[in-house]
Write a protein that holds these residues in place. Structure first.
Motif, PDB file in Angstrom:
ATOM      1  N   ALA A  91       0.830  -1.211   0.000  1.00 21.47           N
ATOM      2  CA  ALA A  91       0.000   0.000   0.000  1.00 21.47           C
ATOM      3  C   ALA A  91       0.862   1.258   0.000  1.00 21.47           C
ATOM      4  N   GLU A  92       1.984   1.222   0.692  1.00 21.32           N
ATOM      5  CA  GLU A  92       2.917   2.360   0.726  1.00 21.32           C
ATOM      6  C   GLU A  92       3.444   2.653  -0.687  1.00 21.32           C
ATOM      7  N   ALA A  93       3.828   1.607  -1.408  1.00 22.02           N
ATOM      8  CA  ALA A  93       4.325   1.764  -2.784  1.00 22.02           C
ATOM      9  C   ALA A  93       3.235   2.332  -3.687  1.00 22.02           C
ATOM     10  N   ILE A  94       2.036   1.797  -3.554  1.00 20.77           N
ATOM     11  CA  ILE A  94       0.922   2.237  -4.400  1.00 20.77           C
ATOM     12  C   ILE A  94       0.585   3.702  -4.141  1.00 20.77           C
ATOM     13  N   LYS A  95       0.535   4.084  -2.884  1.00 21.84           N
ATOM     14  CA  LYS A  95       0.221   5.491  -2.556  1.00 21.84           C
ATOM     15  C   LYS A  95       1.271   6.431  -3.137  1.00 21.84           C
ATOM     16  N   LEU A  96       2.540   6.053  -3.059  1.00 25.49           N
ATOM     17  CA  LEU A  96       3.608   6.869  -3.639  1.00 25.49           C
ATOM     18  C   LEU A  96       3.437   6.997  -5.154  1.00 25.49           C
ATOM     19  N   LEU A  97       3.155   5.892  -5.812  1.00 27.13           N
ATOM     20  CA  LEU A  97       2.966   5.910  -7.270  1.00 27.13           C
ATOM     21  C   LEU A  97       1.746   6.735  -7.663  1.00 27.13           C
ATOM     22  N   LYS A  98       0.671   6.633  -6.894  1.00 23.58           N
ATOM     23  CA  LYS A  98      -0.523   7.446  -7.181  1.00 23.58           C
ATOM     24  C   LYS A  98      -0.197   8.941  -7.085  1.00 23.58           C
ATOM     25  N   GLU A  99       0.590   9.303  -6.065  1.00 19.02           N
ATOM     26  CA  GLU A  99       0.994  10.707  -5.912  1.00 19.02           C
ATOM     27  C   GLU A  99       1.808  11.182  -7.111  1.00 19.02           C
ATOM     28  N   GLN A 100       2.502  10.265  -7.758  1.00 15.27           N
ATOM     29  CA  GLN A 100       3.322  10.597  -8.924  1.00 15.27           C
ATOM     30  C   GLN A 100       2.540  10.481 -10.236  1.00 15.27           C
ATOM     31  N   GLY A 101       1.237  10.237 -10.152  1.00 11.96           N
ATOM     32  CA  GLY A 101       0.386  10.250 -11.331  1.00 11.96           C
ATOM     33  C   GLY A 101       0.262   8.935 -12.079  1.00 11.96           C
ATOM     34  N   TYR A 102       0.629   7.832 -11.454  1.00 10.09           N
ATOM     35  CA  TYR A 102       0.486   6.532 -12.113  1.00 10.09           C
ATOM     36  C   TYR A 102      -0.941   6.021 -11.976  1.00 10.09           C
ATOM     37  N   ARG A 103      -1.403   5.358 -12.998  1.00  7.47           N
ATOM     38  CA  ARG A 103      -2.690   4.670 -12.951  1.00  7.47           C
ATOM     39  C   ARG A 103      -2.432   3.282 -12.394  1.00  7.47           C
ATOM     40  N   MET A 104      -3.129   2.922 -11.324  1.00  8.28           N
ATOM     41  CA  MET A 104      -2.896   1.663 -10.620  1.00  8.28           C
ATOM     42  C   MET A 104      -3.762   0.562 -11.221  1.00  8.28           C
ATOM     43  N   VAL A 105      -3.090  -0.433 -11.808  1.00  7.84           N
ATOM     44  CA  VAL A 105      -3.782  -1.514 -12.505  1.00  7.84           C
ATOM     45  C   VAL A 105      -3.377  -2.837 -11.870  1.00  7.84           C
ATOM     46  N   GLY A 106      -4.303  -3.416 -11.118  1.00 11.58           N
ATOM     47  CA  GLY A 106      -4.047  -4.725 -10.524  1.00 11.58           C
ATOM     48  C   GLY A 106      -4.356  -5.817 -11.534  1.00 11.58           C
ATOM     49  N   VAL A 107      -3.570  -6.858 -11.508  1.00  7.41           N
ATOM     50  CA  VAL A 107      -3.831  -8.004 -12.374  1.00  7.41           C
ATOM     51  C   VAL A 107      -4.387  -9.088 -11.454  1.00  7.41           C
ATOM     52  N   GLU A 108      -5.718  -9.249 -11.510  1.00  4.64           N
ATOM     53  CA  GLU A 108      -6.401 -10.098 -10.544  1.00  4.64           C
ATOM     54  C   GLU A 108      -7.778 -10.469 -11.071  1.00  4.64           C
ATOM     55  N   GLN A 109      -8.292 -11.579 -10.608  1.00  4.29           N
ATOM     56  CA  GLN A 109      -9.657 -11.982 -10.926  1.00  4.29           C
ATOM     57  C   GLN A 109     -10.575 -11.360  -9.881  1.00  4.29           C
ATOM     58  N   THR A 110     -11.442 -10.450 -10.340  1.00  4.90           N
ATOM     59  CA  THR A 110     -12.335  -9.728  -9.425  1.00  4.90           C
ATOM     60  C   THR A 110     -13.759  -9.792  -9.952  1.00  4.90           C
ATOM     61  N   ASP A 111     -14.668  -9.195  -9.190  1.00  2.00           N
ATOM     62  CA  ASP A 111     -16.068  -9.165  -9.620  1.00  2.00           C
ATOM     63  C   ASP A 111     -16.331  -8.095 -10.675  1.00  2.00           C
ATOM     64  N   SER A 112     -15.344  -7.249 -10.952  1.00  2.00           N
ATOM     65  CA  SER A 112     -15.523  -6.217 -11.984  1.00  2.00           C
ATOM     66  C   SER A 112     -14.230  -6.038 -12.787  1.00  2.00           C
ATOM     67  N   PRO A 113     -13.844  -7.073 -13.535  1.00  2.00           N
ATOM     68  CA  PRO A 113     -12.584  -6.972 -14.269  1.00  2.00           C
ATOM     69  C   PRO A 113     -12.728  -6.236 -15.590  1.00  2.00           C
ATOM     70  N   THR A 114     -11.586  -5.770 -16.069  1.00  2.00           N
ATOM     71  CA  THR A 114     -11.451  -5.370 -17.464  1.00  2.00           C
ATOM     72  C   THR A 114     -10.636  -6.488 -18.089  1.00  2.00           C
ATOM     73  N   TYR A 115     -11.199  -7.146 -19.075  1.00  2.00           N
ATOM     74  CA  TYR A 115     -10.457  -8.234 -19.708  1.00  2.00           C
ATOM     75  C   TYR A 115      -9.333  -7.646 -20.542  1.00  2.00           C
ATOM     76  N   LEU A 116      -8.212  -8.329 -20.520  1.00  2.00           N
ATOM     77  CA  LEU A 116      -6.997  -7.799 -21.129  1.00  2.00           C
ATOM     78  C   LEU A 116      -7.224  -7.340 -22.565  1.00  2.00           C
ATOM     79  N   GLN A 117      -7.978  -8.085 -23.342  1.00  2.00           N
ATOM     80  CA  GLN A 117      -8.186  -7.724 -24.742  1.00  2.00           C
ATOM     81  C   GLN A 117      -8.960  -6.407 -24.893  1.00  2.00           C
ATOM     82  N   ASP A 118      -9.626  -5.964 -23.827  1.00  2.00           N
ATOM     83  CA  ASP A 118     -10.373  -4.710 -23.871  1.00  2.00           C
ATOM     84  C   ASP A 118      -9.591  -3.522 -23.304  1.00  2.00           C
TER      85      ASP A 118
END
Length: 181
Positions: free
Chosen positions: A88-115
């Protein structure tokens, strides 16, 4: 007739040149990986796709480590990396630097890679989880989106090192392939 190229014919740069060349605006975040071999593969993939850095978090092994070096084949020398006790510390730092946080995980609301259509001008942090448990629960609320790679067999997931390669290739293919000679 097809001829395999010799290493000298590949036109690869040396480590110092690589460190000074522009990188793709991507950080690979490893959330509590347990296998040093998978970490080494992440370094090698990071080198291949010229990512900005790897963020090693939690129990993720760090260089110098015999098994990381075995899989990385020297990429620990070319790819910048940082260690964080908490993902979480790494993610918060990256968010402050303007990165879009993209988890690669099976969730209830995924974006499929091809999309998923990454933009070359946007900065991305791809977050990869533990080989058994996936992404940590505290990481999920910090994500901007979750990517899922469709699968059609009996297993629940791909090896994280394979997933890293697929996601990095997809990113490069959509954000930069048309700009590469």
């Amino acid at each position: 007739m097809i001829r395999k190229l010799q290493l000298e014919e590949l036109g690869r740069v040396d480590v110092d040149t690589f460190k000074n060349q522009p990188k793709h605006p991507v950080v690979l975040v490893l959330d509590n990986l347990r296998s040093a071999h998978n970490v080494g593969a992440a370094f090698r993939t990071g080198d291949a796709f010229a990512v900005e850095a790897l963020y090693l978090c939690g129990i993720t092994p760090q260089p110098p480590h015999k098994e990381i070096h075995k899989a990385a084949l020297g990429a620990t020398e070319s790819v910048e990396w940082h260690y964080f006790e908490q993902t979480a510390e790494a993610i918060k730092l990256l968010k402050e630097q303007g990165y879009r946080m993209v988890g690669v995980e099976q969730t209830d609301s995924p974006t499929y890679l091809q999309d998923f259509r990454p933009a070359a001008e946007e900065k991305y942090a791809f977050v990869f989880g533990n080989e058994v448990y996936g992404l940590s629960e505290e990481v999920l609320p910090l994500l901007d989106m979750a990517l899922e790679i469709p699968q059609f067999g009996t297993k629940h997931s791909l090896n994280v090192s394979v997933t890293l390669g697929i996601v990095c290739w997809h990113y490069w293919q959509h954000a930069f392939a048309s700009k590469t000679p």
